[in-house]
Design a protein around this motif. Structure first.
Motif, mmCIF file in Angstrom:
data_model
loop_
_atom_site.group_PDB
_atom_site.id
_atom_site.type_symbol
_atom_site.label_atom_id
_atom_site.label_comp_id
_atom_site.label_asym_id
_atom_site.label_seq_id
_atom_site.Cartn_x
_atom_site.Cartn_y
_atom_site.Cartn_z
ATOM 1 N N VAL A 96 0.835 -1.209 0.000
ATOM 2 C CA VAL A 96 0.000 0.000 0.000
ATOM 3 C C VAL A 96 0.866 1.253 0.000
ATOM 4 O O VAL A 96 1.770 1.393 0.831
ATOM 5 N N SER A 97 0.582 2.117 -0.981
ATOM 6 C CA SER A 97 1.190 3.450 -0.985
ATOM 7 C C SER A 97 0.069 4.471 -0.846
ATOM 8 O O SER A 97 -0.981 4.324 -1.474
ATOM 9 N N ILE A 98 0.328 5.464 -0.023
ATOM 10 C CA ILE A 98 -0.651 6.534 0.113
ATOM 11 C C ILE A 98 0.041 7.832 -0.229
ATOM 12 O O ILE A 98 1.142 8.107 0.224
ATOM 13 N N ALA A 99 -0.647 8.603 -1.085
ATOM 14 C CA ALA A 99 -0.090 9.904 -1.469
ATOM 15 C C ALA A 99 -1.262 10.824 -1.739
ATOM 16 O O ALA A 99 -2.345 10.367 -2.069
ATOM 17 N N PHE A 100 -1.037 12.118 -1.526
ATOM 18 C CA PHE A 100 -2.085 13.002 -2.038
ATOM 19 C C PHE A 100 -1.462 14.161 -2.785
ATOM 20 O O PHE A 100 -0.336 14.557 -2.541
ATOM 21 N N PRO A 101 -2.239 14.672 -3.778
ATOM 22 C CA PRO A 101 -1.714 15.729 -4.638
ATOM 23 C C PRO A 101 -1.343 16.951 -3.806
ATOM 24 O O PRO A 101 -2.008 17.283 -2.836
ATOM 25 N N ASN A 102 -0.251 17.562 -4.209
ATOM 26 C CA ASN A 102 0.258 18.685 -3.449
ATOM 27 C C ASN A 102 0.721 19.749 -4.426
ATOM 28 O O ASN A 102 1.897 20.085 -4.483
ATOM 29 N N PRO A 103 -0.220 20.254 -5.252
ATOM 30 C CA PRO A 103 0.184 21.180 -6.301
ATOM 31 C C PRO A 103 0.792 22.451 -5.691
ATOM 32 O O PRO A 103 0.364 22.852 -4.611
ATOM 33 N N PRO A 104 1.779 23.063 -6.322
ATOM 34 C CA PRO A 104 2.277 22.721 -7.657
ATOM 35 C C PRO A 104 3.376 21.654 -7.619
ATOM 36 O O PRO A 104 3.847 21.257 -8.669
ATOM 37 N N GLY A 105 3.752 21.221 -6.426
ATOM 38 C CA GLY A 105 4.838 20.249 -6.302
ATOM 39 C C GLY A 105 4.400 18.853 -6.674
ATOM 40 O O GLY A 105 3.246 18.646 -7.077
ATOM 41 N N PRO A 106 5.264 17.888 -6.559
ATOM 42 C CA PRO A 106 4.901 16.489 -6.797
ATOM 43 C C PRO A 106 4.000 15.997 -5.672
ATOM 44 O O PRO A 106 3.960 16.612 -4.597
ATOM 45 N N PRO A 107 3.234 14.903 -5.887
ATOM 46 C CA PRO A 107 2.359 14.381 -4.838
ATOM 47 C C PRO A 107 3.138 14.088 -3.569
ATOM 48 O O PRO A 107 4.306 13.685 -3.624
ATOM 49 N N ARG A 108 2.472 14.350 -2.439
ATOM 50 C CA ARG A 108 3.167 14.123 -1.186
ATOM 51 C C ARG A 108 2.948 12.660 -0.779
ATOM 52 O O ARG A 108 1.815 12.185 -0.680
ATOM 53 N N ILE A 109 4.060 11.931 -0.551
ATOM 54 C CA ILE A 109 3.980 10.511 -0.192
ATOM 55 C C ILE A 109 3.806 10.407 1.312
ATOM 56 O O ILE A 109 4.560 11.000 2.085
ATOM 57 N N ILE A 110 2.770 9.680 1.722
ATOM 58 C CA ILE A 110 2.518 9.469 3.147
ATOM 59 C C ILE A 110 3.088 8.118 3.560
ATOM 60 O O ILE A 110 3.683 7.969 4.617
ATOM 61 N N LEU A 111 2.851 7.149 2.682
ATOM 62 C CA LEU A 111 3.248 5.785 3.009
ATOM 63 C C LEU A 111 3.717 5.112 1.724
ATOM 64 O O LEU A 111 3.108 5.292 0.674
ATOM 65 N N ARG A 112 4.792 4.361 1.836
ATOM 66 C CA ARG A 112 5.365 3.762 0.642
ATOM 67 C C ARG A 112 5.305 2.243 0.750
ATOM 68 O O ARG A 112 5.724 1.688 1.761
ATOM 69 N N ALA A 113 4.793 1.584 -0.292
ATOM 70 C CA ALA A 113 4.757 0.124 -0.441
ATOM 71 C C ALA A 113 4.825 -0.656 0.874
ATOM 72 O O ALA A 113 5.837 -1.246 1.202
ATOM 73 N N THR A 114 3.705 -0.625 1.585
ATOM 74 C CA THR A 114 3.705 -1.209 2.927
ATOM 75 C C THR A 114 2.866 -2.481 2.976
ATOM 76 O O THR A 114 1.787 -2.527 2.405
#
Lengths: 226, 405, 151
Positions: A9-27
């Protein structure tokens, strides 16, 4: 009563104008049915986002979230709402009661999603829950309840239909020590009595201390504490 | 599902705002309804007053003035139509009956009008409420609003200039010495004639020293009048439709003018309709503005409660529940506003019509009409369709965001 | 011929609302009738109805003509004439007002049109001497449940 299995599970949410903000990576994570879990981590690390993802409130970027075999990550919004209605009880830091509804009606609110008339049994159960949690009878108007009392009403709303899954987001953070202790006990007792799987995101060491399984989220990683 | 408690809770929690919005809608609807109801009721009242006057023959001149004086008994000086016209009309085969309208005298503020017996009964179509038709020159039939009883006597005063003058005023010129005796009373008609006192035209001529309209020595009441004198107007009941138009054409000449009161009314109504169309358009525009204002206010209200809606969705509410709750809240405000506005409008229209009607002595009744119900329904339907927009906006927003504050 | 609806020149918004809420008038398969078709002969006894008119009794027919000046305000009837009633003050043609008029009873009350406007009326044909109880007028040929439109 529902076991949980996270796969990649990866969780991210859009964070314009930057790249999406990663909350959790391949868990990956496996929790048995009826587990009582404390989720901790620094502020802003993504405790709430993870909880929302586990509750099907927000989609995940990748991976599967299986509650008892059902992958809620692949359900659409309407199906996730239906799943939440059947399986989850949610408790929030700020209670999120509906102003203008009576105390009892706030507890009965989820019943109206499906039914026009409230069954007698559910009404009685709602009253019994409120009495059991020590709310004064007859029930006062919502506006005069203390914060501790409001959170007890919110808890009654969450457990009214005996969901197999209880999710609480900082349930004690906005309460004084005495009220926090009381809510913590109620939450753990309710889950234990019904056998529901309980996941609590919290900073409260007293509350976390009562939960046998401890998870920590930090820097996009979820780790299990001993 | 049952979104009612939630919608009601929203209204209860912000009852001040909800009430203000409903009142705004009510005022917008009331304006449109009131204008429509008022105009329609005035038209109906005026048209009903003209029912007893199929064709009016008067001296050449303004048809509007002729109708106003003869039908609505508005005091004015008119040129007399020569007696010969009355004699001819009374003998015309295409006229079912004719009657002179000899106004000019008054008793207190009630006009005393000389007519033929046929006019009292409208040629047999109108039954008296009380008593009988006059059969002698010194008998009178009174309208329902004349404060006299059967057997009472009255002495009319002369002249429009003295209308309303006190009876023992030295200037008031009393006619003759012998009074009229009341022998009958007309049923209420809701027209200025409710205030009239009907007497034989023969007596009116005599009082003015013009003889009685009949051949020397004859003491009859009613046609034919062999020696008819001038009169302000003649009312004619044509026998049939072609007769009505033939009479209207035949008596339009150098001596007389014949008009259907309806012609005058229709052109007046058309004018009134144009004014009403402008007022209607303004009322419509105001209703649209009111709706727009209500939507703006409601969008603000929905935005302020977006957390509540996010909570509902977090708790697993189906989309139709959230949609219904938001929509229902606005729909209830609209429904309340439209219902109250319909009532306000009719009440306002009724009060205005009553005041105007009282002034003209025409009974104007504002009955609830379909036109206004349609207007209110149009506002309601437009509003309820529009109410879906804020409801859809709520659904578009992801619930997680609002919960994280 | 499209659906013939009442000409309500006023309150267009309400008319639109009414059209929206009420079922549309059925398009009448009405037979076109002319003023010349009404009577077949004239005698001392009066006029006799034509066989064509009599055949249409009880059925829908369309007739074109002019609205005569109104006999009643706010009424649901009007008189349809072959020619417009002259508005010209120099003409006295009104004096020989033709007897072949038709009385039109409307389905719904409407505002009268201008006397110079030619209109088409569609209604159910009725014949025979009949006295209108409200106005006291006698008529010979009537169109019932009628609606009209300006041409």
């Amino acid at each position: 009563m529902l076991p949980l299995q996270l796969d990649g599970v990866s969780i991210a949410f859009p964070n314009p104008p930057g790249p999406p903000r990663i909350i959790l990576r391949a868990t990956d994570l496996v929790l048995p049915a009826g587990a009582m879990v404390g989720l901790e981590g620094p502020s802003g690390a993504g405790k709430t986002s993870l909880l929302h993802a586990l509750a099907g409130l927000e989609p995940v970027a990748a991976g599967s979230i299986r509650w008892g075999g059902e992958n809620i990550a692949e359900l659409d919004g309407a199906a996730r709402a239906h799943w939440r209605r059947r399986h989850t009880g949610l408790v929030f830091q700020d209670f999120h009661l509906i102003e203008g509804l009576s105390v009892l009606d706030n507890v009965l609110l989820p019943v109206w999603f499906d039914m026009f008339r409230t069954p007698r049994a559910l009404r009685d159960r709602a009253k019994a829950l409120l009495v059991g949690m020590g709310l004064p009878m007859p029930l006062p108007p919502l506006a005069v309840l203390s914060r501790g009392e409001r959170q007890r009403v919110a808890l009654a709303r969450a457990v009214l239909r005996q969901p197999p899954l209880l999710l609480a987001d900082e349930p004690t953070a906005s309460l004084d020590a005495e009220a926090a202790g009381r809510i913590g006990s109620l939450l753990v007792d309710m889950a234990a009595n019904s056998g529901a799987t309980l996941i609590v995101a919290s900073h409260d060491p007293h509350l976390l201390a009562r939960l046998p399984i401890r998870l920590r989220i930090a820097e996009t990683r979820l780790e299990r504490l001993a | 599902m049952n979104p009612f408690p939630l919608a009601l809770a929203g209204l209860r929690h912000r009852r001040g705002t909800a009430l203000a919005l409903a009142l705004l809608v009510a005022l917008g609807v009331a304006l449109g309804v009131g204008v429509g109801a008022l105009e329609r009721s005035l038209r109906q009242g005026a048209a009903r007053a003209a029912d007893a006057f199929p064709l009016i023959v008067g001296a050449p001149g303004s048809p509007t003035q002729l109708v106003l004086t003869a039908v609505y008994l508005q005091p004015d000086t008119v040129t007399l139509v020569p007696g010969g016209v009355l004699t001819r009309l009374a003998a015309d085969a295409q006229a079912a009956w004719v009657s002179p309208i000899g106004f000019g005298d008054r008793w207190r503020d009630k006009p005393v009008v000389g007519v033929a017996p046929e006019f009292v009964t409208l040629g047999g179509r109108r039954a008296l409420a009380e008593g009988r038709v006059f059969a002698a020159e010194n008998e009178a039939v009174i309208g329902t609003a004349v404060p006299l009883a059967m057997g009472d006597q009255l002495i009319p005063a002369h002249g429009l200039a003295h209308a309303g003058a006190d009876e023992d005023d030295a200037d008031t010129h009393h006619h003759g010495d012998s009074p009229y005796t009341v022998v009958g009373r007309l049923p209420p008609s809701g027209t200025p004639w409710d205030h009239a006192i009907l007497v034989p035209i023969e007596r009116v001529w005599e009082i003015h020293g013009l003889g009685n309209g009949h051949a020397e020595g004859a003491e009859r009441i009613g046609p034919p009048w062999e020696a008819a004198q001038g009169i302000p107007a003649v009312v004619v009941q044509p026998r049939d439709f072609p007769g009505a138009y033939a009479l209207r054409a035949r008596y339009r000449d150098a001596q007389s003018n014949a008009v259907f009161p309806a012609e005058v009314l229709v052109s007046l109504f058309r004018l009134m309709g144009d004014v009403q169309a402008v007022l209607s358009a303004m009322a419509m525009a105001s209703a649209v503005l009111v709706l727009a204002a209500v939507f703006l206010a409601f969008s603000g209200l929905v935005a302020a409660r977006s957390r509540d809606f996010a909570v509902l969705r977090a708790l697993g509410a189906p989309w139709r529940f959230v949609l219904a709750a938001v929509w229902l809240e606005l729909a209830l405000v609209l429904l309340g506003g439209v219902a109250v506005g319909l009532g306000f409008g009719w009440l306002g229209g009724w009060m205005a019509a009553d005041a105007l009607g009282r002034h003209a002595r025409v009974a104007v009744t504002v009955a609830p009409g379909w036109d206004e119900v349609l207007l209110a329904l149009a506002v309601l339907v437009a509003g309820m369709l529009g109410a879906l927009l804020p409801a859809l906006v709520v659904w578009r927003r992801p619930p997680g965001e609002a919960l994280k504050r | 011929m499209a659906a013939r609806r009442h000409t309500t020149t006023r309150r267009p918004v309400l008319a639109a609302a009414a059209a929206f809420l009420l079922p549309p008038n059925p398009v009448a398969a009405a037979e076109r009738l002319a003023f010349d078709d009404l009577y077949s002969g004239w005698s001392v006894m009066g006029a006799s109805f034509s066989p064509r008119l009599l055949a249409l009794v009880g059925q829908e027919a369309a007739l074109r003509g002019y609205m005569a000046p109104p006999l009643k305000a706010e009424a649901d009837f009007f008189v349809l004439a072959r020619e417009p009633m002259a508005l010209c003050p120099f003409c006295s043609s009104d004096a020989d007002w033709p007897v072949d008029i038709v009385v039109v009873y409307l389905r719904r009350q409407a505002q009268p049109t201008d006397p110079g406007t030619r209109i088409e009326v569609v209604g159910r044909v009725e014949t025979g001497s009949w006295t209108d109880p409200d106005s006291g007028f006698v008529s010979q040929i009537r169109l019932r449940d009628a609606r009209f439109r300006p041409l």
